[in-house]
Design an enzyme around this catalytic site. Structure first.
Site, PDB file in Angstrom:
ATOM      1  N   LYS B  91       0.841  -1.212   0.000  1.00 26.87           N
ATOM      2  CA  LYS B  91       0.000   0.000   0.000  1.00 26.87           C
ATOM      3  C   LYS B  91       0.871   1.257   0.000  1.00 26.87           C
ATOM      4  O   LYS B  91       0.578   2.222  -0.683  1.00 26.87           O
ATOM      5  CB  LYS B  91      -0.884   0.046   1.257  1.00 26.87           C
ATOM      6  CG  LYS B  91      -1.999  -0.944   1.282  1.00 26.87           C
ATOM      7  CD  LYS B  91      -2.915  -0.730   2.490  1.00 26.87           C
ATOM      8  CE  LYS B  91      -2.244  -0.999   3.815  1.00 26.87           C
ATOM      9  NZ  LYS B  91      -1.827  -2.365   4.054  1.00 26.87           N
ATOM     10  N   CYS B 176     -11.748   1.444  17.192  1.00 25.27           N
ATOM     11  CA  CYS B 176     -10.453   0.944  16.737  1.00 25.27           C
ATOM     12  C   CYS B 176      -9.476   0.698  17.884  1.00 25.27           C
ATOM     13  O   CYS B 176      -8.855  -0.349  17.947  1.00 25.27           O
ATOM     14  CB  CYS B 176      -9.924   1.970  15.745  1.00 25.27           C
ATOM     15  SG  CYS B 176      -8.257   1.767  15.229  1.00 25.27           S
ATOM     16  N   MET B 177      -9.351   1.644  18.809  1.00 24.13           N
ATOM     17  CA  MET B 177      -8.368   1.412  19.873  1.00 24.13           C
ATOM     18  C   MET B 177      -8.784   1.942  21.229  1.00 24.13           C
ATOM     19  O   MET B 177      -7.963   2.097  22.115  1.00 24.13           O
ATOM     20  CB  MET B 177      -6.970   1.921  19.495  1.00 24.13           C
ATOM     21  CG  MET B 177      -6.832   3.104  18.668  1.00 24.13           C
ATOM     22  SD  MET B 177      -7.189   4.774  19.076  1.00 24.13           S
ATOM     23  CE  MET B 177      -7.906   5.121  20.479  1.00 24.13           C
ATOM     24  N   MET B 352      -6.603  -5.096  16.724  1.00 26.75           N
ATOM     25  CA  MET B 352      -8.059  -5.146  16.826  1.00 26.75           C
ATOM     26  C   MET B 352      -8.594  -6.380  17.554  1.00 26.75           C
ATOM     27  O   MET B 352      -9.661  -6.346  18.140  1.00 26.75           O
ATOM     28  CB  MET B 352      -8.692  -5.078  15.432  1.00 26.75           C
ATOM     29  CG  MET B 352      -8.518  -3.748  14.755  1.00 26.75           C
ATOM     30  SD  MET B 352      -9.079  -2.354  15.747  1.00 26.75           S
ATOM     31  CE  MET B 352      -7.523  -1.676  16.275  1.00 26.75           C
ATOM     32  N   GLY B 389      -4.216   1.147  14.064  1.00 31.99           N
ATOM     33  CA  GLY B 389      -4.526   0.951  12.646  1.00 31.99           C
ATOM     34  C   GLY B 389      -4.594   2.220  11.844  1.00 31.99           C
ATOM     35  O   GLY B 389      -4.638   2.183  10.622  1.00 31.99           O
ATOM     36  N   GLN B 390      -4.614   3.368  12.515  1.00 32.65           N
ATOM     37  CA  GLN B 390      -4.734   4.625  11.785  1.00 32.65           C
ATOM     38  C   GLN B 390      -3.490   5.472  12.010  1.00 32.65           C
ATOM     39  O   GLN B 390      -2.841   5.370  13.049  1.00 32.65           O
ATOM     40  CB  GLN B 390      -5.968   5.392  12.253  1.00 32.65           C
ATOM     41  CG  GLN B 390      -7.249   4.652  11.936  1.00 32.65           C
ATOM     42  CD  GLN B 390      -8.473   5.510  12.223  1.00 32.65           C
ATOM     43  OE1 GLN B 390      -8.856   6.329  11.406  1.00 32.65           O
ATOM     44  NE2 GLN B 390      -9.059   5.335  13.375  1.00 32.65           N
TER      45      GLN B 390
END
Lengths: 210, 809
Positions: B91, B176-177, B352, B389-390
């Site tokens: 990516k 998410c977290m 996650m 994840g972000q």
């Protein structure tokens, strides 16, 4: 931290004008081409050896193929994956004959080969193995060889065993590879790491009138 | 390949230094070049290379971005970056392509009564938004994400809490977290990991708890696997509910039942106590024991004695844990022995799997507890580490605190002292900040999609940099109802059309990534900075500008909240002569560096929790710095790799080995929690016999709104799918590639079947990635959430697979 033995990978983004044109659809009625096709004059001689072309599966020897193919476009219509296209005008004598351009769409190796079934002149046949060419992995372009996980080519290869992954790195088993081009189509490396080579020679039909 | 000659490099380097000190102005963008990153990259007429962190995950790799004629033309890994040393995942190599999808949003669009969209001017759009907020400021909600840059999040936070006195601001990071946050808070009294990525380079054992870093954080996983190719021994133990690409590289795979992780952690602690292999001196000097009070669950719990802890943990024998978790007794004993061994270094990784969990806070604190009890803590390689994840879940959401209960710098709205401090920093009148927490994400959308006359008291929602129409759980309950509610107004700022913009009343075209200045904070406390390199397309504009421009409209309409104590605009920026720069006019937004102004304001908030940040200019020079960053005697700024450890953390007193200086018990100690195992909220039954787990894939990032527009990534992973166990598929007469219906009590989704693919679930389990907007698995998922973190559990619910030919029952 991983150190690669290869030069760094650089992704080049095409500028808007570099985008490839899409091919226009073939036109035919009952196996007869109705689109204008440039005349072909092969005479009685073999066609001059040029770059080999990536033909659909089951294509016979190139000389016989060119003699027999009516450029009707039925195989193009029959292909459910739009993988078969007309050879572009720049290819001169062979323009209009069916080829596969894996960069745009690859042969998905259908079980029933509708392209072969649709070929009225019999230049695509099911009695020879559907070998279109072979793929090679260019290691210095391959993500897996740059320490980054990628398993796309082996996952999507339609021929079992044709691409094997050992220690995270893919290799092509040339005995099983049909050259369908799926790996070339799906390779997400910055520069495509699959070199797809069309078959240099294909089996011919027995010369029945001899 | 032409190499850049050293003379040219010198010139560029000095240009970079000069540019770094100047403000960004319209025409000339700064060139930031540090040599090692570009030394062997292609050179060319008009091609300039600039640093930027990658736009995607929380790893925080740096890329070099090649710009020519105002367009990004090349991307390469940045060798000067400590995180990735030039390496990128698939990516990352294509991150430049996300700017150039064919359907970028380029003008504000207003939905008409007949459902069509009409282009309007920015001024009209801002008027509509400002009027709705002005008319009903307390029924307005702001929903953002961990992709907000730090200044964007800070501006949104100040606008809502310091301006509108409204705490209904929450980010998608809640999905998410949030459980990682509550896990750190409950254990250490302060958020975010103590260790850093160096742990991956030095651990002897890596345990992945329901985590698949091979696909989700591939660059970090390469750091580990590459050690093997250099001859080092790293033992990888993968604990999961399905086999993944991480399992392929693991020495051992331990297949657990969903929620089995809770039992496993309890079982390890049981064995450490039973075998007397726990670290008695570490526990005595640095740990307390804790549990929820009988009256109910709370974030901080109450103290329990070591005896009480021993009594409770005694019930989690390997036999019982085996029954609860699905692991064998031998596997549990193996883990117990492993943590009992003081001569090895163990790093635990999770993401996650442990966070999207109805016992999310519990399992997070338990894994910290396993490390604390065994003393596997605070040395390089010995660390419990959560991944994000972000790109700025840490930097923006957790540090700036863009959550409904939080204020910047680790403060909370419920604390009067914290509110007062923020009011002083912001120079707003006392009492401006509301002391009642706002709605968390699930509640916020529930209130928004509930009819007003039934108590749905959110009427206007502004969504920036996220796609809740695809990511919320149980979409039929939490999002899709919006369509029927004419009085609810949804404003969405995004870069491409998404399922969220599909229901939006007003769509705002946003600038993205290197089309704007920005700062992110990654998983290892590293704050990163980049400059705008190209212009956004059409009329697309910065999210931060949108917030400021809306605030300005309200200011002009006379909204008192948009004024500070002195009657000035809360986002006022002045030039050297004291003249206000009209940054709310986009043509003047880059007359100054608004990011720098906001960041310098924000920096003041960070010292209370010892998350000290350096001045903006230090980040311009670096490929990110890990906080706390403290000034040295020589004027240089030093980052911190290992928090709470005397050998590295500047806030641990000289001579101390460890100090948990934000301990909730105020004695410098961390908390080892006890929680009882609880079953999952919904379990397979006769009607819905399968476990459904959802997640991501390597090639796509989150909802795929960016990556699905990159041809190479889209070809490499063209469609969502359902992973099935081979035997389950055979029993149901389902073939490879066949399209089936995956359904639960809440909704359904059609997907092609992938058997023996990347992931191989055990019998009775299916897995579906959520990136494909044409196959929305969140119509099927459950919205049950952790009672402490309010984070929903996307990893387990009961579902079934039906052949297309079978009738819907």
């Amino acid at each position: 931290m991983p150190q690669s033995r290869f030069p760094p990978l650089v992704t080049r983004l095409p500028k808007p004008e570099d985008r490839p044109n899409t091919q226009e659809a073939p036109r035919s009625i009952n196996g007869i081409n109705i689109a204008p096709v440039p005349p072909t004059d092969l005479g009685t001689k073999r066609a001059a050896q040029t770059l080999p072309l990536h033909r659909p599966p089951g294509a016979i020897d190139e000389f016989q193929f060119l003699s027999g193919c009516t450029r009707c476009g039925d195989c193009i219509t029959a292909c459910p994956h739009d993988a078969i296209v007309k050879a572009p005008d720049r290819l001169g004598d062979v323009a209009g004959t069916p080829i596969i351009e894996a960069d745009h769409s690859a042969c998905m190796m259908c079980e029933d080969f509708p392209c072969i079934a649709s070929c009225e002149p019999g230049v695509l046949i099911d009695s020879i193995s559907p070998i279109m060419g072979t793929a090679r992995i260019t290691e210095h372009l391959c993500l897996a060889h740059h320490s980054t996980l990628c398993t796309v080519c082996s996952e999507r290869c339609p021929v079992e065993g044709a691409i094997v992954v050992t220690q995270g790195k893919p290799t092509v088993n040339e005995n099983d590879c049909t050259g369908c081009g799926v790996c070339r189509y799906v390779c997400p490396a910055p520069e495509n790491a699959i070199l797809l080579m069309p078959a240099f020679a294909r089996p011919g039909l027995a010369q029945r009138h001899d | 390949m032409k190499m850049m000659n050293s003379d040219r490099r010198e010139i560029l380097k000095s240009a970079a230094m000069a540019a770094a000190g100047s403000l960004v102005t319209g025409g000339s963008l700064p060139v930031v070049q540090a040599d090692p990153g570009v030394a062997d990259l292609p050179d060319g007429e008009g091609l300039t290379w600039n640093k930027a962190p990658c736009r995607f995950c929380g790893t925080g790799c740096h890329v070099q971005v090649g710009v020519e004629d105002g367009r990004v033309v090349a991307v390469a890994g940045d060798k000067a970056a400590d995180v990735n040393k030039g390496l990128l995942c698939v990516k990352g190599y294509h991150v430049g392509g996300i700017l150039y999808g064919e359907d970028r949003l380029t003008e504000p669009l207003l939905r008409q009564d007949d459902g069509t969209l009409k282009a309007i001017s920015w001024d009209e759009a801002l008027d509509i938004i400002a009027k709705r907020i002005f008319d009903s400021p307390q029924t307005f909600a702001f929903y953002g994400s961990g992709q907000w840059t730090i200044p964007e999040g800070f501006a949104a936070q100040k606008f809502m809490k310091g301006g509108l006195s409204n705490n209904h601001i929450d980010p998608n990071a809640r999905l998410c977290m949030a459980s990682a946050v509550t896990g750190f808070l409950g254990t250490y009294g302060v958020d975010e990991p103590a260790g850093c990525y160096q742990d991956l380079d030095e651990c002897d054992v890596l345990i992945t708890w329901g985590n698949n870093p091979a696909e989700m954080h591939p660059v970090l996983f390469s750091r580990v696997t590459d050690r093997r190719s250099r001859g080092e021994k790293v033992r990888i133990i993968d604990i999961g509910t399905r086999r993944t690409r991480t399992t392929d590289a693991a020495n051992e795979y331990l297949n657990m039942k969903p929620h089995g992780d809770v039992a496993i952690a309890l079982g390890i602690m049981h064995l450490l106590i039973e075998n007397n292999t726990y670290d008695t001196s570490f526990v005595k000097d640095h740990c307390n024991f804790r549990a929820h009070p009988e009256s109910g669950k709370t974030l901080m719990g109450e103290a329990i004695s070591e005896d009480e802890f021993r009594k409770r943990i005694a019930e989690y024998t390997p036999e019982r844990v085996s029954e609860l978790s699905g692991l064998s007794v031998e596997q549990i004993r193996m883990l117990g022995d492993l943590f009992g061994d003081r001569n090895i270094r163990i790093t635990s990784l999770w993401c996650m799997g442990m966070n999207q969990h109805t016992m999310g806070t519990a399992i997070n604190t338990l894994v910290h507890g396993v490390h604390l009890l065994s003393g596997h803590f605070g040395k390089p390689g010995d660390s419990p580490t959560s991944l994000t994840g972000q790109p700025s879940a840490c930097g923006t959401v957790r540090e700036v605190g863009t959550l409904s209960h939080a204020l910047p710098g680790g403060r909370v709205v419920a604390n009067p002292e914290h509110r007062q401090q923020c009011e002083e920093f912001w120079n707003v009148p006392e009492g401006r900040i509301n002391g009642t927490p706002g709605y968390h994400t699930v509640k916020m959308f529930d209130q928004f999609t509930m009819p007003t006359d039934e108590g749905g008291d959110i009427t206007t929602m502004f969504v920036q940099v996220t796609n809740p129409g695809q990511t919320l759980p149980n979409l039929n309950k939490l999002f899709n109802d919006k369509e029927q509610l004419a009085d609810k107004f949804l404003i969405v700022s995004d870069v491409y059309p998404t399922p969220t913009t599909a229901l939006a009343n007003l769509i705002l075209p946003a600038a993205m990534w290197v089309e704007k200045n920005g700062m992110f904070g990654n998983s290892e406390r590293r704050t990163q900075q980049w400059f705008k390199m190209v212009d956004p397309p059409g009329d697309a504009r910065d999210d931060c500008w949108m917030t400021i421009a809306i605030a300005r409209k309200l200011f002009e309409m006379g909204h008192e909240g948009m004024q500070d104590k002195d009657g000035e605009f809360i986002f006022a920026v002045k030039d050297e002569s004291g003249e206000e720069i009209p940054i709310w006019e986009f043509e003047h937004y880059y007359d100054t560096n608004v990011d720098k102004h906001l960041f310098e304001e924000y920096r003041q908030f960070t010292t209370m929790k010892h998350k000290n940040l350096a001045p903006y200019e230090e980040y311009v020079k670096a490929r990110g710095l890990r906080w706390p960053v403290v000034e040295q005697q020589d004027g240089s700024w030093r980052e911190t790799r290992f928090r709470f450890s005397g050998f590295d953390d500047p806030f641990v007193a000289e001579g101390e080995e460890f100090d948990f200086y934000h301990s909730s018990t105020k004695d410098g100690k961390a908390q080892i929690w006890f929680h009882d195992y609880e079953p999952p909220p919904e379990m397979p039954d006769e009607d819905y016999p399968l476990w459904l787990c959802t997640g991501r894939v390597l090639e796509h990032w989150h909802t795929g709104s960016m990556t699905r527009r990159v041809t190479q990534l889209s070809r490499a992973m063209p469609t969502g799918y359902v992973e099935m166990n081979k035997e389950d598929a055979k029993d149901a007469n389902i073939r490879q590639g066949e399209t089936v219906v995956v359904e639960s009590r809440r909704g359904s989704c059609q997907l092609p079947v992938w058997i023996d693919g990347r992931g191989r679930p055990p019998r009775g389990t299916i897995f579906v990635p959520f990136f494909d907007e044409t196959k929305m698995i969140n119509n099927v998922t459950l919205e049950a959430y952790c009672p402490i973190s309010k984070q929903p559990d996307y990893k387990k619910c009961a579902a079934r697979v039906r052949k297309m030919t079978e009738a819907d029952s």
